[in-house]
Design a protein around this motif. Structure first.
Motif, PDB file in Angstrom:
ATOM      1  N   ALA A 294      58.958  20.545  43.571  1.00  0.00           N
ATOM      2  CA  ALA A 294      59.952  20.944  42.578  1.00  0.00           C
ATOM      3  C   ALA A 294      59.984  19.949  41.419  1.00  0.00           C
ATOM      4  CB  ALA A 294      61.331  21.051  43.227  1.00  0.00           C
ATOM      5  N   GLY A 295      59.938  20.471  40.209  1.00  0.00           N
ATOM      6  CA  GLY A 295      60.033  19.626  39.020  1.00  0.00           C
ATOM      7  C   GLY A 295      58.746  18.941  38.631  1.00  0.00           C
ATOM      8  N   ALA A 296      57.653  19.179  39.369  1.00  0.00           N
ATOM      9  CA  ALA A 296      56.386  18.509  39.087  1.00  0.00           C
ATOM     10  C   ALA A 296      55.292  19.535  38.844  1.00  0.00           C
ATOM     11  CB  ALA A 296      55.997  17.585  40.231  1.00  0.00           C
ATOM     12  N   VAL A 297      54.306  19.137  38.057  1.00  0.00           N
ATOM     13  CA  VAL A 297      53.127  19.963  37.821  1.00  0.00           C
ATOM     14  C   VAL A 297      51.894  19.072  37.937  1.00  0.00           C
ATOM     15  CG1 VAL A 297      54.303  21.590  36.304  1.00  0.00           C
ATOM     16  CG2 VAL A 297      53.214  19.576  35.328  1.00  0.00           C
ATOM     17  N   CYS A 298      50.744  19.675  38.177  1.00  0.00           N
ATOM     18  CA  CYS A 298      49.488  18.935  38.226  1.00  0.00           C
ATOM     19  C   CYS A 298      48.655  19.316  37.009  1.00  0.00           C
ATOM     20  CB  CYS A 298      48.728  19.241  39.516  1.00  0.00           C
ATOM     21  SG  CYS A 298      49.478  18.508  40.990  1.00  0.00           S
ATOM     22  N   VAL A 299      48.169  18.305  36.325  1.00  0.00           N
ATOM     23  CA  VAL A 299      47.403  18.522  35.100  1.00  0.00           C
ATOM     24  C   VAL A 299      45.973  18.047  35.312  1.00  0.00           C
ATOM     25  CG1 VAL A 299      47.205  17.963  32.648  1.00  0.00           C
ATOM     26  CG2 VAL A 299      49.471  18.189  33.711  1.00  0.00           C
ATOM     27  N   ARG A 300      45.012  18.960  35.167  1.00  0.00           N
ATOM     28  CA  ARG A 300      43.593  18.597  35.224  1.00  0.00           C
ATOM     29  C   ARG A 300      43.187  18.034  33.867  1.00  0.00           C
ATOM     30  NH1 ARG A 300      39.934  19.258  39.858  1.00  0.00           N
ATOM     31  NH2 ARG A 300      41.021  20.615  41.318  1.00  0.00           N
ATOM     32  N   SER A 301      42.431  16.943  33.870  1.00  0.00           N
ATOM     33  CA  SER A 301      42.052  16.338  32.597  1.00  0.00           C
ATOM     34  C   SER A 301      40.698  15.643  32.709  1.00  0.00           C
ATOM     35  CB  SER A 301      43.112  15.315  32.161  1.00  0.00           C
ATOM     36  OG  SER A 301      42.974  14.110  32.895  1.00  0.00           O
ATOM     37  N   ASP A 302      40.136  15.339  31.545  1.00  0.00           N
ATOM     38  CA  ASP A 302      38.914  14.539  31.472  1.00  0.00           C
ATOM     39  C   ASP A 302      39.194  13.235  30.732  1.00  0.00           C
ATOM     40  OD1 ASP A 302      39.316  15.497  28.936  1.00  0.00           O
ATOM     41  OD2 ASP A 302      37.282  16.262  28.642  1.00  0.00           O
ATOM     42  N   TRP A 303      40.437  12.770  30.795  1.00  0.00           N
ATOM     43  CA  TRP A 303      40.851  11.580  30.057  1.00  0.00           C
ATOM     44  C   TRP A 303      40.157  10.337  30.594  1.00  0.00           C
ATOM     45  CZ3 TRP A 303      46.690  13.101  30.799  1.00  0.00           C
ATOM     46  CH2 TRP A 303      46.941  14.262  30.084  1.00  0.00           C
ATOM     47  N   ALA A 304      40.034   9.336  29.751  1.00  0.00           N
ATOM     48  CA  ALA A 304      39.425   8.067  30.130  1.00  0.00           C
ATOM     49  C   ALA A 304      40.339   7.309  31.091  1.00  0.00           C
ATOM     50  CB  ALA A 304      39.155   7.219  28.886  1.00  0.00           C
ATOM     51  N   ILE A 305      39.756   6.391  31.860  1.00  0.00           N
ATOM     52  CA  ILE A 305      40.533   5.596  32.811  1.00  0.00           C
ATOM     53  C   ILE A 305      41.642   4.830  32.100  1.00  0.00           C
ATOM     54  CG2 ILE A 305      40.425   3.613  34.385  1.00  0.00           C
ATOM     55  CD1 ILE A 305      39.366   6.104  35.648  1.00  0.00           C
ATOM     56  N   SER A 306      41.333   4.279  30.927  1.00  0.00           N
ATOM     57  CA  SER A 306      42.343   3.522  30.183  1.00  0.00           C
ATOM     58  C   SER A 306      43.526   4.394  29.792  1.00  0.00           C
ATOM     59  CB  SER A 306      41.714   2.913  28.925  1.00  0.00           C
ATOM     60  OG  SER A 306      41.169   3.925  28.089  1.00  0.00           O
ATOM     61  N   GLU A 307      43.268   5.662  29.481  1.00  0.00           N
ATOM     62  CA  GLU A 307      44.354   6.582  29.132  1.00  0.00           C
ATOM     63  C   GLU A 307      45.177   6.935  30.362  1.00  0.00           C
ATOM     64  OE1 GLU A 307      42.686   9.123  25.381  1.00  0.00           O
ATOM     65  OE2 GLU A 307      41.804   9.594  27.323  1.00  0.00           O
ATOM     66  N   LEU A 308      44.507   7.152  31.491  1.00  0.00           N
ATOM     67  CA  LEU A 308      45.229   7.473  32.722  1.00  0.00           C
ATOM     68  C   LEU A 308      46.146   6.320  33.125  1.00  0.00           C
ATOM     69  CD1 LEU A 308      42.300   9.113  34.723  1.00  0.00           C
ATOM     70  CD2 LEU A 308      44.261  10.289  33.734  1.00  0.00           C
ATOM     71  N   LYS A 309      45.677   5.094  32.928  1.00  0.00           N
ATOM     72  CA  LYS A 309      46.512   3.941  33.250  1.00  0.00           C
ATOM     73  C   LYS A 309      47.666   3.809  32.257  1.00  0.00           C
ATOM     74  CE  LYS A 309      42.917   1.237  35.573  1.00  0.00           C
ATOM     75  NZ  LYS A 309      42.076   0.003  35.544  1.00  0.00           N
ATOM     76  N   ALA A 310      47.410   4.157  30.998  1.00  0.00           N
ATOM     77  CA  ALA A 310      48.433   4.001  29.965  1.00  0.00           C
ATOM     78  C   ALA A 310      49.611   4.949  30.172  1.00  0.00           C
ATOM     79  CB  ALA A 310      47.812   4.227  28.584  1.00  0.00           C
ATOM     80  N   ILE A 311      49.347   6.166  30.669  1.00  0.00           N
ATOM     81  CA  ILE A 311      50.446   7.131  30.824  1.00  0.00           C
ATOM     82  C   ILE A 311      51.344   6.807  32.013  1.00  0.00           C
ATOM     83  CG2 ILE A 311      49.184   8.992  29.704  1.00  0.00           C
ATOM     84  CD1 ILE A 311      48.500  10.113  32.436  1.00  0.00           C
ATOM     85  N   GLY A 312      50.836   6.011  32.960  1.00  0.00           N
ATOM     86  CA  GLY A 312      51.672   5.561  34.068  1.00  0.00           C
ATOM     87  C   GLY A 312      52.069   6.639  35.060  1.00  0.00           C
ATOM     88  N   GLN A 313      51.311   7.725  35.139  1.00  0.00           N
ATOM     89  CA  GLN A 313      51.598   8.795  36.088  1.00  0.00           C
ATOM     90  C   GLN A 313      50.723   8.645  37.333  1.00  0.00           C
ATOM     91  OE1 GLN A 313      54.014  11.063  35.464  1.00  0.00           O
ATOM     92  NE2 GLN A 313      54.375  10.336  33.383  1.00  0.00           N
ATOM     93  N   ASN A 314      51.190   9.167  38.451  1.00  0.00           N
ATOM     94  CA  ASN A 314      50.374   9.164  39.662  1.00  0.00           C
ATOM     95  C   ASN A 314      49.182  10.094  39.450  1.00  0.00           C
ATOM     96  OD1 ASN A 314      51.874   7.476  41.639  1.00  0.00           O
ATOM     97  ND2 ASN A 314      53.493   8.963  41.253  1.00  0.00           N
TER      98      ASN A 314
END
Length: 505
Positions: A370-390
């Motif tokens: 509830a309240g969560a969604v899963c987003v598929r992406s091709d983002w760089a590792i640095s971007e994934l770390k920057a957004i701070g999401q699991n």
């Protein structure tokens, strides 16, 4: 040594980037199509990334061979040049004359004039820059300046940046955002699958004059697993395996020969990957459902059975041996509880949802939470770390791993577990209306004035809508995207919202 023995006309598995041996896998065909975009008049800046040994240089050589007569191409393969040396190398490859003592500014002017001359004769100019991930920021800035060479209609120079996956992280840096925003085409070259490895081996053998397959199915599987689908490693192992078949007078490469070749190439004994045990079904309707949903159920049931035996044994022992201490029984029960927990923790590492659920410490599908969604992406590792999401990321060997445990080998695909603002539904463009606008305005500190007057068609006064994505907010969103190193597309989508959430924490 083995050419005559197997009836080959040339060595099929050299590690040199020979375009004649280019295997047209779906990924390589698509990558070549992206590179061929450089042969149009709209090339601009193109970026090709891929793991070490995936065939990037071979693709570049194929591109260079396909350049029409009259067009010009430069190939820069040294990433440690100075900006001045880069411009000199470009002039040398394009046969542009320049004074030996020319400064960087003078070389820039010389190249610009030469490109205008090429353009007047309808001749394209392409510059391929290999190993770009190792280039220092000063050199990448010089590349950005080269993209400024243009007429009022078209670019005078098409640049192709080629590098390892780390190049995407480099380009995502805030100080390189201007260069990153100028990339018009991107493609990431993935590793070969098992079936593609089989086709790859046969393709190269055919190019070398063989009419039959020289590798049996089990040998191919082991070569694929050991190389992880990396063409350069496949070539080294296959070449050594053919030599082994020749030395043992075998008509083809068997599994034993392939494993010996793997050991010789990789420098360590071959260890076959453990195969996953098939799921088992319990003979009851509820049992079938449990096993289907939870492949660890048989293992957990077995451990739980041992746990119950241990409990009964401990109770009997303590009842008949009064000298035993309670701590002995307690420690034994704790150990068995740990074993049960470990059994229950077993996940299928090829399933991103299971890996994500395990990293979050929850049961069931995390994307249905509830309240969560899963987003598929091709983002760089640095971007994934920057957004701070699991997040979980796919590795080049096909496994998925939690971002927090990531050590290397990113394959360019991620699954992000995200809790969007309550009012968010879909990406929002300027001029559209959505309740999420109020949240974004609040995060960016843009004041909404309820006393504003909005003039509609015909000069009619209409009520201003606080959910309207207005030009003032559009400008604020663009400025935020630029400061974060994002593409300033002004669209309020998942990536921009995640960066907003991270900046607020």
């Amino acid at each position: 040594m083995y050419l005559e023995y197997f009836g080959l006309t040339k060595l099929p598995f050299t590690i040199s980037p020979d375009p004649d041996f280019l295997y047209p896998s779906p990924g390589h065909q698509e990558a070549l199509a992206h590179l061929s975009y450089a042969l149009t008049d709209q090339g601009g800046l193109i970026c090709l990334t891929g793991e070490v040994g995936t065939g990037k240089t071979t693709l570049c050589r194929a591109l260079m061979e396909s350049v029409p007569e009259g067009d010009h191409i430069a190939y820069i393969f040294n990433p440690q040049l100075s900006p001045l040396e880069l411009m000199q190398s470009l002039c040398d490859d394009l046969r542009i004359a320049y004074p030996e003592d020319a400064s960087l500014r003078e070389l820039y002017s010389v190249i610009n004039q030469a490109l205008l001359d090429f353009y007047s004769r309808h001749q394209r100019v392409i510059c391929v820059i290999d190993e770009a991930q190792a280039m220092p920021p000063a050199l990448l800035e010089q590349i950005r300046l080269l993209t400024n060479l243009e007429t009022h209609r078209e670019k005078l120079l098409t640049l192709v940046l080629v590098g390892q996956p780390e190049l995407r992280d480099v380009l995502a840096r805030h100080d390189l955002r201007q260069l990153n925003q100028r990339i018009t085409t991107r493609y990431h070259l993935n590793l070969l699958t098992r079936d593609q490895v089989a086709a790859y081996l046969n393709h190269r053998l055919s190019c070398a004059g063989s009419e039959v397959s020289l590798f049996d199915a089990q040998a191919i599987t082991d070569i694929w697993r050991a190389s992880e689908g990396t063409p350069r490693l496949i070539n080294s192992i296959a070449d050594r395996a053919l030599l082994g078949a020749y030395a043992t007078e075998s008509t083809h490469v068997t599994r034993a020969i392939a494993r010996q070749a793997i050991t010789e190439v990789l420098g360590e004994p071959y260890k076959p990957a453990k195969s996953r045990r098939p799921r088992q079904l319990v003979q009851s309707s509820r049992g079938v459902q449990l096993v289907a949903e939870n492949p660890w159920w048989p293992k957990a049931a077995m451990v739980a059975g041992f746990f119950m035996v241990a409990v009964m044994a401990g109770w009997l022992f303590s009842a008949t041996n009064t000298s035993s201490s309670d701590s002995t029984l307690t420690s034994g029960l704790s150990a068995m509880q740990g074993a049960v927990k470990e059994a229950l923790r077993s996940v299928d590492e090829t399933d991103p949802n299971q890996v994500l659920a395990d990293s979050l410490g929850i049961q069931g599908d995390p994307c249905d939470e509830a309240g969560a969604v899963c987003v598929r992406s091709d983002w760089a590792i640095s971007e994934l770390k920057a957004i701070g999401q699991n997040s979980v990321v796919r590795l080049i060997d096909g496994r998925w791993q939690a971002l927090a445990e990531y050590q290397g080998g990113y394959a360019g695909e991620a699954l992000v577990h995200w809790r969007p603002p309550v009012s968010y539904q879909s990406p929002l463009k300027p001029g559209q209306t959505s309740p999420v606008v109020r949240w974004v305005r609040s995060e960016l500190g843009i004041t909404w004035n309820q006393d504003w007057t909005s003039i509609g068609p015909g000069g009619v006064t209409v009520a201003a809508d606080p959910d309207f994505y207005d030009p003032l907010l559009e400008q604020a969103v663009a400025e935020f995207q630029i400061t974060q190193g994002l593409k300033a597309d002004r669209i309020i989508g998942p990536k921009t919202l995640m960066y907003l959430q991270a900046s607020a924490e």
